[in-house]
Scaffold this motif. Structure first.
Motif, mmCIF file in Angstrom:
data_model
loop_
_atom_site.group_PDB
_atom_site.id
_atom_site.type_symbol
_atom_site.label_atom_id
_atom_site.label_comp_id
_atom_site.label_asym_id
_atom_site.label_seq_id
_atom_site.Cartn_x
_atom_site.Cartn_y
_atom_site.Cartn_z
ATOM 1 N N SER A 147 44.464 34.360 50.143
ATOM 2 C CA SER A 147 45.226 34.059 51.362
ATOM 3 C C SER A 147 44.325 33.484 52.454
ATOM 4 O O SER A 147 44.755 32.706 53.273
ATOM 5 C CB SER A 147 45.928 35.310 51.868
ATOM 6 N N LYS A 148 43.019 33.879 52.408
ATOM 7 C CA LYS A 148 42.099 33.317 53.416
ATOM 8 C C LYS A 148 41.463 32.028 52.930
ATOM 9 O O LYS A 148 40.624 31.441 53.608
ATOM 10 C CB LYS A 148 40.997 34.333 53.738
ATOM 11 N N ASN A 149 41.839 31.628 51.683
ATOM 12 C CA ASN A 149 41.325 30.389 51.128
ATOM 13 C C ASN A 149 39.806 30.373 50.996
ATOM 14 O O ASN A 149 39.167 29.350 51.209
ATOM 15 C CB ASN A 149 41.761 29.216 52.007
ATOM 16 N N LEU A 150 39.227 31.526 50.657
ATOM 17 C CA LEU A 150 37.787 31.582 50.433
ATOM 18 C C LEU A 150 37.503 31.218 48.993
ATOM 19 O O LEU A 150 38.384 31.171 48.161
ATOM 20 C CB LEU A 150 37.256 32.996 50.719
ATOM 21 N N GLY A 151 36.202 31.043 48.711
ATOM 22 C CA GLY A 151 35.790 30.798 47.317
ATOM 23 C C GLY A 151 36.260 29.456 46.822
ATOM 24 O O GLY A 151 36.436 29.279 45.645
ATOM 25 N N TRP A 197 44.048 33.112 39.181
ATOM 26 C CA TRP A 197 43.367 32.836 40.463
ATOM 27 C C TRP A 197 42.960 31.370 40.571
ATOM 28 O O TRP A 197 43.028 30.778 41.638
ATOM 29 C CB TRP A 197 42.145 33.756 40.625
ATOM 30 N N HIS A 198 42.538 30.793 39.426
ATOM 31 C CA HIS A 198 42.224 29.346 39.432
ATOM 32 C C HIS A 198 43.457 28.553 39.843
ATOM 33 O O HIS A 198 43.386 27.665 40.668
ATOM 34 C CB HIS A 198 41.733 28.897 38.053
ATOM 35 N N ALA A 199 44.582 28.938 39.242
ATOM 36 C CA ALA A 199 45.823 28.211 39.536
ATOM 37 C C ALA A 199 46.214 28.375 40.996
ATOM 38 O O ALA A 199 46.851 27.496 41.591
ATOM 39 C CB ALA A 199 46.938 28.709 38.615
ATOM 40 N N VAL A 232 44.186 31.683 26.729
ATOM 41 C CA VAL A 232 44.517 31.864 28.133
ATOM 42 C C VAL A 232 44.453 30.536 28.901
ATOM 43 O O VAL A 232 45.035 30.403 29.975
ATOM 44 C CB VAL A 232 43.544 32.909 28.749
ATOM 45 N N GLY A 233 43.731 29.572 28.345
ATOM 46 C CA GLY A 233 43.582 28.295 29.028
ATOM 47 C C GLY A 233 42.562 28.328 30.148
ATOM 48 O O GLY A 233 42.715 27.653 31.173
ATOM 49 N N LEU A 234 41.513 29.128 29.954
ATOM 50 C CA LEU A 234 40.437 29.198 30.951
ATOM 51 C C LEU A 234 39.229 28.412 30.413
ATOM 52 O O LEU A 234 38.845 28.594 29.263
ATOM 53 C CB LEU A 234 40.053 30.663 31.185
ATOM 54 N N PRO A 235 38.633 27.538 31.256
ATOM 55 C CA PRO A 235 37.466 26.799 30.756
ATOM 56 C C PRO A 235 36.247 27.717 30.588
ATOM 57 O O PRO A 235 36.073 28.653 31.375
ATOM 58 C CB PRO A 235 37.199 25.756 31.854
ATOM 59 N N PRO A 236 35.408 27.458 29.570
ATOM 60 C CA PRO A 236 34.248 28.322 29.315
ATOM 61 C C PRO A 236 33.326 28.472 30.518
ATOM 62 O O PRO A 236 32.733 29.535 30.712
ATOM 63 C CB PRO A 236 33.515 27.610 28.170
ATOM 64 N N ARG A 237 33.225 27.444 31.346
ATOM 65 C CA ARG A 237 32.308 27.540 32.494
ATOM 66 C C ARG A 237 32.783 28.578 33.516
ATOM 67 O O ARG A 237 32.047 28.933 34.428
ATOM 68 C CB ARG A 237 32.121 26.184 33.172
ATOM 69 N N ALA A 238 34.031 29.074 33.377
ATOM 70 C CA ALA A 238 34.544 30.080 34.308
ATOM 71 C C ALA A 238 34.193 31.498 33.862
ATOM 72 O O ALA A 238 34.593 32.466 34.504
ATOM 73 C CB ALA A 238 36.058 29.940 34.438
ATOM 74 N N ARG A 277 33.929 32.297 39.193
ATOM 75 C CA ARG A 277 33.893 32.694 37.789
ATOM 76 C C ARG A 277 34.180 34.192 37.621
ATOM 77 O O ARG A 277 34.177 34.940 38.592
ATOM 78 C CB ARG A 277 32.532 32.337 37.193
ATOM 79 N N MET A 278 34.409 34.574 36.365
ATOM 80 C CA MET A 278 34.679 35.970 36.027
ATOM 81 C C MET A 278 33.579 36.467 35.111
ATOM 82 O O MET A 278 33.189 35.795 34.166
ATOM 83 C CB MET A 278 36.028 36.080 35.306
ATOM 84 N N SER A 279 33.080 37.660 35.415
ATOM 85 C CA SER A 279 32.036 38.225 34.593
ATOM 86 C C SER A 279 32.519 39.505 33.926
ATOM 87 O O SER A 279 33.174 40.330 34.551
ATOM 88 C CB SER A 279 30.821 38.527 35.469
ATOM 89 N N ILE A 280 32.164 39.652 32.650
ATOM 90 C CA ILE A 280 32.639 40.790 31.863
ATOM 91 C C ILE A 280 31.460 41.504 31.231
ATOM 92 O O ILE A 280 30.531 40.860 30.750
ATOM 93 C CB ILE A 280 33.622 40.278 30.792
#
Ligand code: C2E
Ligand code: CA
Ligand code: CA
Ligand code: CA
Length: 277
Positions: free
Chosen positions: A273-277, A102-104, A137-143, A111-114
């Motif tokens: 697709s709506k370019n939100l976030g 999604w970042h890409a 995965v190449g995701l930054p920790p702040r995400a 961000r993603m919460s688990i």
């Protein structure tokens, strides 16, 4: 009665509960092998403008015969049997992989919460487990954000809190989940490595019925803000509840009013697709 004064206590209900437990445990093992799980994602939005702050990743189990089985029923079984460790590896990896995609695709401030279970806290080298997955995965920790229930926090050892602190130093955020239900002393808030408070759904549920809940809600919110924590209200279903949360100055909301948990495809179609976030 077994005779000679020996009695056994047993009810048909007990038998069916135990049978259900063993049935689900066996089915869980099979489901792990046959990949019957998927992740759903529910947005947590800022009250001020309804923009998406993060997604909570929620596990779904689609059983071939029974259909969808609630995580409230099967997660405790996965925890008791330690299956949550293997399942949790998959959840963390898959959720991070999805967020990275999604970042890409342009949604790069979200961000993603688990949800992390107490069993994982106890058995995993938390810092290296999370950092290794993020690196893979190449995701930054702040995400990434980790949700830990208030009751697990209370049981956390010094080693666990140190690991959480190290993750925070890397930029991973920590949330207390189901806040207000775990009987923690409020002063422990001062010592826990925490960034976000998620107020349990119970308080939103009751606020319009019992004014005392509204006052407690207000106090939690003030306390959290004084400690520079982000406050999230869970389970907002009604416009009146949203208005209350707004009046109390709570930062973010999660609930059916905004969105139900959705599949990654639905999120992709709606948000990207709506370019939100
Ligand atoms: P939780 O962490 O408190 O997650 C929030 C639950 O509230 C989710 O239920 C979500 O679908 C539901 N919810 C969200 N908005 C509303 C609303 O407006 N009204 C109502 N009535 N409910 C709302 P879900 O997905 O059934 O999950 C239940 C619990 O199972 C979670 O509670 C969490 O404790 C556990 N769980 C779910 N996925 C995972 C996972 O991947 N790992 C772990 N360890 N636990 C998980
Ligand atoms: Ca949660
Ligand atoms: Ca919760
Ligand atoms: Ca919960």
């Amino acid at each position: 009665s077994d005779g000679r004064g020996i009695f056994r206590v047993y009810s048909p209900e007990m038998g069916s509960k135990i049978r259900r437990y063993h049935y689900l445990l066996e089915e869980l093992r099979l489901a792990m092998a046959s990949q019957n799980f998927h992740l759903s994602f529910q947005p947590i939005v800022r009250v001020e403008d309804c923009s998406i702050d993060y997604f909570e990743c929620l596990l779904r189990w689609n059983h071939p015969i029974e259909g969808s089985i609630s995580p409230a029923e099967f997660i405790p079984i996965a925890e008791e049997s330690n299956l949550i460790l293997e399942l949790g590896n998959w959840i963390l990896f898959e959720a991070c992989r999805q967020m990275s995609a999604w970042h890409a695709a342009g949604m790069n401030k979200v961000r993603m919460s688990i949800n992390i279970s107490g069993v994982q806290l106890k058995h995993l080298p938390l810092h290296s487990w999370v950092m290794d997955t993020l690196n893979k995965v190449g995701l930054p920790p702040r995400a990434l954000l980790l949700e830990i229930t208030e009751s697990c926090f209370i049981d956390a050892s010094e080693d666990v809190t140190n690991n959480l602190q190290k993750l925070r130093d890397e930029g991973v955020q920590i949330a207390i989940d189901d806040f207000g239900t775990g009987f923690s002393s409020l002063s422990t808030l001062a010592n826990l490595p925490v960034d976000v408070i998620k107020i349990d759904r119970l308080f939103i549920d009751q606020a319009n019925i019992n004014p005392k809940y509204q006052k407690i809600l207000n106090s939690i919110s003030e306390l959290g803000k004084n400690l520079d924590l982000k406050i999230v209200a869970e389970g907002v279903e009604l416009a009146s509840q949203f208005q209350l949360v707004k009046k109390l100055g709570i930062h973010c909301v999660q609930g059916y009013l905004i969105s139900r948990p959705e599949t990654s495809h639905q999120v992709g179609a709606n948000v990207i697709s709506k370019n939100l976030g």
